[in-house]
Design a protein around this motif. Structure first.
Motif, PDB file in Angstrom:
ATOM      1  N   ASN A   1     -11.975  -0.669  -0.829  1.00  0.00           N
ATOM      2  CA  ASN A   1     -11.597  -1.827  -1.073  1.00  0.00           C
ATOM      3  C   ASN A   1     -11.651  -2.575   0.346  1.00  0.00           C
ATOM      4  N   PRO A   2     -12.921  -2.939   0.707  1.00  0.00           N
ATOM      5  CA  PRO A   2     -13.065  -3.517   1.778  1.00  0.00           C
ATOM      6  C   PRO A   2     -12.712  -4.822   2.065  1.00  0.00           C
ATOM      7  N   HIS A   3     -12.539  -5.637   1.119  1.00  0.00           N
ATOM      8  CA  HIS A   3     -11.978  -7.149   0.958  1.00  0.00           C
ATOM      9  C   HIS A   3     -10.639  -7.099   1.390  1.00  0.00           C
ATOM     10  N   LEU A   4      -9.769  -5.929   1.138  1.00  0.00           N
ATOM     11  CA  LEU A   4      -8.434  -6.055   1.636  1.00  0.00           C
ATOM     12  C   LEU A   4      -8.121  -5.723   3.123  1.00  0.00           C
ATOM     13  N   GLN A   5      -9.157  -5.643   4.084  1.00  0.00           N
ATOM     14  CA  GLN A   5      -8.931  -5.275   5.006  1.00  0.00           C
ATOM     15  C   GLN A   5      -7.867  -6.285   6.253  1.00  0.00           C
ATOM     16  N   LEU A   6      -8.281  -7.485   5.843  1.00  0.00           N
ATOM     17  CA  LEU A   6      -7.582  -8.401   6.593  1.00  0.00           C
ATOM     18  C   LEU A   6      -6.683  -9.400   5.601  1.00  0.00           C
ATOM     19  N   GLN A   7      -6.215  -8.893   4.392  1.00  0.00           N
ATOM     20  CA  GLN A   7      -5.701  -9.547   3.269  1.00  0.00           C
ATOM     21  C   GLN A   7      -4.611  -8.802   2.878  1.00  0.00           C
TER      22      GLN A   7
ATOM     23  N   ILE B   1       0.922  -1.250  -0.059  1.00  0.00           N
ATOM     24  CA  ILE B   1      -0.028  -0.028  -0.007  1.00  0.00           C
ATOM     25  C   ILE B   1       0.833   1.347  -0.064  1.00  0.00           C
TER      26      ILE B   1
ATOM     27  N   LEU C   1      -5.561   5.994   3.791  1.00  0.00           N
ATOM     28  CA  LEU C   1      -5.444   4.585   4.110  1.00  0.00           C
ATOM     29  C   LEU C   1      -7.109   4.229   4.500  1.00  0.00           C
ATOM     30  N   GLN C   2      -7.891   5.237   5.098  1.00  0.00           N
ATOM     31  CA  GLN C   2      -9.133   4.822   5.648  1.00  0.00           C
ATOM     32  C   GLN C   2     -10.190   5.081   4.280  1.00  0.00           C
TER      33      GLN C   2
ATOM     34  N   TYR D   1      -9.355   1.498   2.178  1.00  0.00           N
ATOM     35  CA  TYR D   1     -10.382   0.494   2.653  1.00  0.00           C
ATOM     36  C   TYR D   1     -11.745   0.503   2.607  1.00  0.00           C
ATOM     37  N   GLU D   2     -12.313   2.024   2.375  1.00  0.00           N
ATOM     38  CA  GLU D   2     -13.394   1.988   2.228  1.00  0.00           C
ATOM     39  C   GLU D   2     -13.967   1.533   0.668  1.00  0.00           C
TER      40      GLU D   2
END
Length: 114
Positions: A86-92, A60, A79-80, A83-84
């Protein structure tokens, strides 16, 4: 017998408080009715962004450095927004070959019909 009744009252009271805190209060739901058209329109607003395809070794930080924002913003703010979008990347981790959206500004594009 008195202790049993008191215990039952405490358990029922705790259950009601738990349900109220997790699901909300019904009497307050009718006080502030939301305009569903405006609420739907708000959900369709997205920040200005570009779509990039990741390659091996991308992070990132490196993507933000390669594609700077149009307006000054701090890393946590960007960054916020990232993640808004690309929510699928929060824990990936980033996967090579994946298309992701990089935010460029705070300005929102309204995708609603006027």
């Amino acid at each position: 017998m008195r202790a049993l009744v008191l215990t039952a009252i405490i358990i029922i009271f705790a259950f009601v408080v738990k349900v109220d805190l997790t699901e909300g209060s019904l009497q307050f739901a009718a006080i502030n009715p939301k305009n569903t058209e405006n609420a739907l329109c708000e959900k369709q607003r997205e920040p200005n962004y570009i779509t990039v395809q990741t390659i091996q070794g991308d992070t990132i930080h490196s993507l933000f450095a390669l594609h700077p924002a149009k307006v000054p913003m701090t890393f946590p703010e960007r960054l916020q927004l990232f993640y808004e979008l690309n929510p699928h990347l929060q824990l990936q981790a980033l996967v090579p070959g994946e298309n992701i959206k990089l935010p460029l500004s705070f300005e929102f594009e309204n995708t609603c019909g006027k």
